[in-house]
Design a protein around this motif. Structure first.
Motif, PDB file in Angstrom:
ATOM      1  N   LYS A 191       0.974  -0.904   0.301  1.00  0.00           N
ATOM      2  CA  LYS A 191       0.381   0.119   0.319  1.00  0.00           C
ATOM      3  C   LYS A 191       0.888   1.165   0.462  1.00  0.00           C
ATOM      4  N   LEU A 192       1.706   1.515   0.152  1.00  0.00           N
ATOM      5  CA  LEU A 192       3.082   2.570   1.179  1.00  0.00           C
ATOM      6  C   LEU A 192       3.661   2.587  -0.250  1.00  0.00           C
ATOM      7  N   GLU A 193       3.947   1.278  -1.080  1.00  0.00           N
ATOM      8  CA  GLU A 193       4.680   1.247  -1.808  1.00  0.00           C
ATOM      9  C   GLU A 193       3.526   2.044  -3.455  1.00  0.00           C
ATOM     10  N   LYS A 194       2.607   1.628  -2.961  1.00  0.00           N
ATOM     11  CA  LYS A 194       1.547   2.100  -4.078  1.00  0.00           C
ATOM     12  C   LYS A 194       1.321   3.297  -3.857  1.00  0.00           C
ATOM     13  N   TYR A 195       1.057   4.040  -3.253  1.00  0.00           N
ATOM     14  CA  TYR A 195       0.659   5.499  -2.721  1.00  0.00           C
ATOM     15  C   TYR A 195       2.339   6.433  -3.239  1.00  0.00           C
ATOM     16  N   GLN A 196       3.094   5.881  -2.893  1.00  0.00           N
ATOM     17  CA  GLN A 196       4.263   6.500  -3.323  1.00  0.00           C
ATOM     18  C   GLN A 196       4.555   6.234  -4.759  1.00  0.00           C
ATOM     19  N   LYS A 197       4.452   5.424  -5.645  1.00  0.00           N
ATOM     20  CA  LYS A 197       4.542   5.087  -6.895  1.00  0.00           C
ATOM     21  C   LYS A 197       3.540   6.472  -7.410  1.00  0.00           C
ATOM     22  N   MET A 198       2.314   5.901  -7.309  1.00  0.00           N
ATOM     23  CA  MET A 198       1.223   6.783  -7.337  1.00  0.00           C
ATOM     24  C   MET A 198       1.361   9.082  -7.077  1.00  0.00           C
ATOM     25  N   LYS A 199       2.406   8.836  -6.001  1.00  0.00           N
ATOM     26  CA  LYS A 199       2.690  10.134  -5.865  1.00  0.00           C
ATOM     27  C   LYS A 199       3.646  10.343  -6.431  1.00  0.00           C
ATOM     28  N   ASP A 200       4.521   9.695  -6.752  1.00  0.00           N
ATOM     29  CA  ASP A 200       5.913  10.015  -7.600  1.00  0.00           C
ATOM     30  C   ASP A 200       5.575  10.458  -9.236  1.00  0.00           C
ATOM     31  N   ASP A 201       4.534   9.603  -9.487  1.00  0.00           N
ATOM     32  CA  ASP A 201       3.933   9.486 -10.974  1.00  0.00           C
ATOM     33  C   ASP A 201       2.855  10.554 -11.026  1.00  0.00           C
ATOM     34  N   MET A 202       2.016  10.723 -10.383  1.00  0.00           N
ATOM     35  CA  MET A 202       1.404  12.294  -9.767  1.00  0.00           C
ATOM     36  C   MET A 202       2.499  13.572 -10.258  1.00  0.00           C
ATOM     37  N   ASP A 203       3.474  13.535  -9.315  1.00  0.00           N
ATOM     38  CA  ASP A 203       4.407  14.087  -9.353  1.00  0.00           C
ATOM     39  C   ASP A 203       4.679  14.268 -10.867  1.00  0.00           C
ATOM     40  N   GLU A 204       5.575  13.287 -11.228  1.00  0.00           N
ATOM     41  CA  GLU A 204       6.163  13.137 -12.584  1.00  0.00           C
ATOM     42  C   GLU A 204       5.182  13.538 -13.569  1.00  0.00           C
ATOM     43  N   ILE A 205       3.622  13.608 -13.477  1.00  0.00           N
ATOM     44  CA  ILE A 205       3.098  13.989 -14.804  1.00  0.00           C
ATOM     45  C   ILE A 205       2.910  15.298 -14.233  1.00  0.00           C
ATOM     46  N   ARG A 259      -5.928   2.408 -14.465  1.00  0.00           N
ATOM     47  CA  ARG A 259      -7.106   0.841 -14.191  1.00  0.00           C
ATOM     48  C   ARG A 259      -6.432  -0.144 -13.854  1.00  0.00           C
ATOM     49  N   LEU A 260      -4.664  -0.400 -14.975  1.00  0.00           N
ATOM     50  CA  LEU A 260      -3.492  -1.157 -14.736  1.00  0.00           C
ATOM     51  C   LEU A 260      -3.475  -1.589 -13.356  1.00  0.00           C
ATOM     52  N   LYS A 261      -3.128  -0.228 -12.273  1.00  0.00           N
ATOM     53  CA  LYS A 261      -2.738  -0.043 -11.340  1.00  0.00           C
ATOM     54  C   LYS A 261      -3.587  -0.706 -10.009  1.00  0.00           C
ATOM     55  N   GLU A 262      -5.698   0.013 -10.617  1.00  0.00           N
ATOM     56  CA  GLU A 262      -6.575  -1.057  -9.717  1.00  0.00           C
ATOM     57  C   GLU A 262      -6.256  -2.833  -9.952  1.00  0.00           C
ATOM     58  N   GLU A 263      -6.307  -2.323 -11.354  1.00  0.00           N
ATOM     59  CA  GLU A 263      -6.550  -3.807 -11.376  1.00  0.00           C
ATOM     60  C   GLU A 263      -5.428  -4.793 -10.774  1.00  0.00           C
ATOM     61  N   GLU A 264      -4.107  -4.402 -10.286  1.00  0.00           N
ATOM     62  CA  GLU A 264      -3.514  -5.056  -9.706  1.00  0.00           C
ATOM     63  C   GLU A 264      -3.318  -5.673  -8.463  1.00  0.00           C
ATOM     64  N   ARG A 265      -4.024  -3.597  -8.232  1.00  0.00           N
ATOM     65  CA  ARG A 265      -4.635  -4.324  -6.542  1.00  0.00           C
ATOM     66  C   ARG A 265      -5.728  -5.207  -6.513  1.00  0.00           C
ATOM     67  N   ARG A 266      -7.043  -5.357  -6.802  1.00  0.00           N
ATOM     68  CA  ARG A 266      -7.800  -6.063  -6.990  1.00  0.00           C
ATOM     69  C   ARG A 266      -6.319  -7.938  -6.763  1.00  0.00           C
ATOM     70  N   ARG A 267      -5.314  -7.620  -7.866  1.00  0.00           N
ATOM     71  CA  ARG A 267      -5.538  -9.034  -8.144  1.00  0.00           C
ATOM     72  C   ARG A 267      -4.320  -9.331  -6.686  1.00  0.00           C
ATOM     73  N   ASP A 268      -4.002  -8.678  -6.596  1.00  0.00           N
ATOM     74  CA  ASP A 268      -2.684  -8.193  -4.329  1.00  0.00           C
ATOM     75  C   ASP A 268      -4.044  -8.898  -3.944  1.00  0.00           C
ATOM     76  N   ALA A 269      -5.652  -8.324  -4.053  1.00  0.00           N
ATOM     77  CA  ALA A 269      -6.698  -8.653  -2.768  1.00  0.00           C
ATOM     78  C   ALA A 269      -6.413 -10.106  -2.694  1.00  0.00           C
ATOM     79  N   GLU A 270      -7.148 -10.246  -4.412  1.00  0.00           N
ATOM     80  CA  GLU A 270      -7.564 -11.975  -4.646  1.00  0.00           C
ATOM     81  C   GLU A 270      -6.102 -12.358  -3.983  1.00  0.00           C
ATOM     82  N   TRP A 271      -5.081 -12.181  -4.083  1.00  0.00           N
ATOM     83  CA  TRP A 271      -4.523 -13.319  -3.672  1.00  0.00           C
ATOM     84  C   TRP A 271      -4.023 -13.161  -2.810  1.00  0.00           C
ATOM     85  N   ASP A 272      -4.323 -11.993  -1.757  1.00  0.00           N
ATOM     86  CA  ASP A 272      -4.735 -12.587  -0.424  1.00  0.00           C
ATOM     87  C   ASP A 272      -5.368 -12.568   0.614  1.00  0.00           C
TER      88      ASP A 272
END
Length: 340
Positions: A191-205, A259-272
């Protein structure tokens, strides 16, 4: 019906029966008379024979005495009383080997020896009975000791199994807690990595969108020699529509990435979720295995109880058979063979 003829036949029949009865009575009287005569003759004959035998006996007694005969010494009834015995003692010199007058077991103190041997055999029998009772007591003690040791071994086995189950249960609980902690840490880290990555992406964008390169700021191409002149390497000759199209495409790319990140999150939730289900299935399987172990242990205890009961019944049967088949006759036969 001719009554007169029938009456005549009846009278004739009665007359005939009366005549037959008189003849039978006459024959019976004659037979009685003959029987009396026969009895008298037989009695007379018996008396004659008795008198003759008595006369013969009297004649032999008076004139033919046995001691007057030449062969009287061969048939003298007092000869054995007059003669010396065949053996006066056990060391009689007349009892040679060829005389066959002395055999093993035919000594003069035979009665005392047989009495002593019977007493000795009785003592042996009593001693054998005592030994047999002691052997049975030892066997019973050994069986009781075996039962106690078996019960102690079973209790130790059950205690060991209980400790193993408790340790296995503790290991499973610790493993589950560790897995749960690891899963929580992994989820938090993701979750933290995803949030940090999303923040970095948003900052980069945001940086790219607000920069001169993507903003297509036409002012950057203005030359210092005048606005009518541009710097060729900075010139953005695109119009507003092209800029809007580029921005729209970039926005679509951003949405696709989200959308891809959301799918990845769903896959991680399904795996858990699948990991948690697998852990639950493992717990159910372990409980089922424990229940099977308890059932097998109960079956084993029942079998041990049945075997113990059969062993006790067999020991009782062997004891009864041993008492009923006590080999006293065998010792008698062995003793007689030894004495001979």
């Amino acid at each position: 019906v001719d009554k007169d003829a029938l009456d005549t036949q009846v009278k004739d029949r009665k007359i005939q029966e009366a005549a037959e009865k008189a003849r039978n009575e006459e024959l019976a009287n004659e037979m009685k008379q003959n029987d009396k005569i026969m009895c008298m003759l037989e009695e007379r004959q018996k008396n004659d024979i008795r008198n003759i035998n008595k006369a013969i006996s009297e004649f032999q007694k008076n004139f033919q005495k046995p001691e007057t005969r030449r062969e009287f010494d061969l048939s003298d009834p007092q000869a054995l009383k007059k003669d010396r015995p065949a053996r006066l003692s056990d060391n009689d010199p007349r009892c040679t080997v060829s005389g066959l007058q002395k055999f093993m077991g035919e000594d003069l103190n035979y009665d005392q020896r047989m009495k002593f041997q019977k007493e000795q055999l009785r003592e042996w029998s009593l001693q054998q009975q005592r030994d047999w009772k002691n052997a049975l007591a030892d066997q019973k003690f050994a069986d009781d000791l075996y039962e106690k040791s078996r019960i102690e071994l079973d209790q130790k086995t059950m205690e060991q199994q209980r400790k193993e189950e408790e340790s296995r249960r503790a290991v499973c609980a610790a493993t589950k807690d560790f897995n749960r902690t690891q899963a929580a840490e992994l989820a938090e880290r993701k979750k933290l990595e995803k949030y940090q990555k999303m923040k970095d992406d948003m900052d980069e964008i945001s940086s790219l969108l607000q920069g001169n390169l993507l903003s297509e700021n036409p002012e950057q191409a203005v030359s210092s020699f005048g606005r009518h002149r541009v710097i060729t390497d900075r010139w953005k000759g695109m119009n507003q529509d092209q800029l809007m199209a580029i921005r729209y495409s970039q926005q679509q790319q951003v949405l696709e990435k989200l959308r891809l990140k959301e799918e990845e999150r769903r896959r991680d939730a399904e795996w858990d979720r699948q990991s948690i289900q697998a852990a639950r299935a493992q717990l159910v399987l372990e409980r089922h295995q424990q229940r099977q172990n308890r059932e097998r242990r109960q079956v084993l205890d029942n079998i041990n109880a049945e075997l113990s009961q059969e062993q006790k019944s067999k020991n009782i049967y062997l004891k009864e058979e041993a008492y009923s088949n006590f080999p006293t006759g065998q010792y008698y036969a062995q003793f007689n063979t030894t004495s001979r």
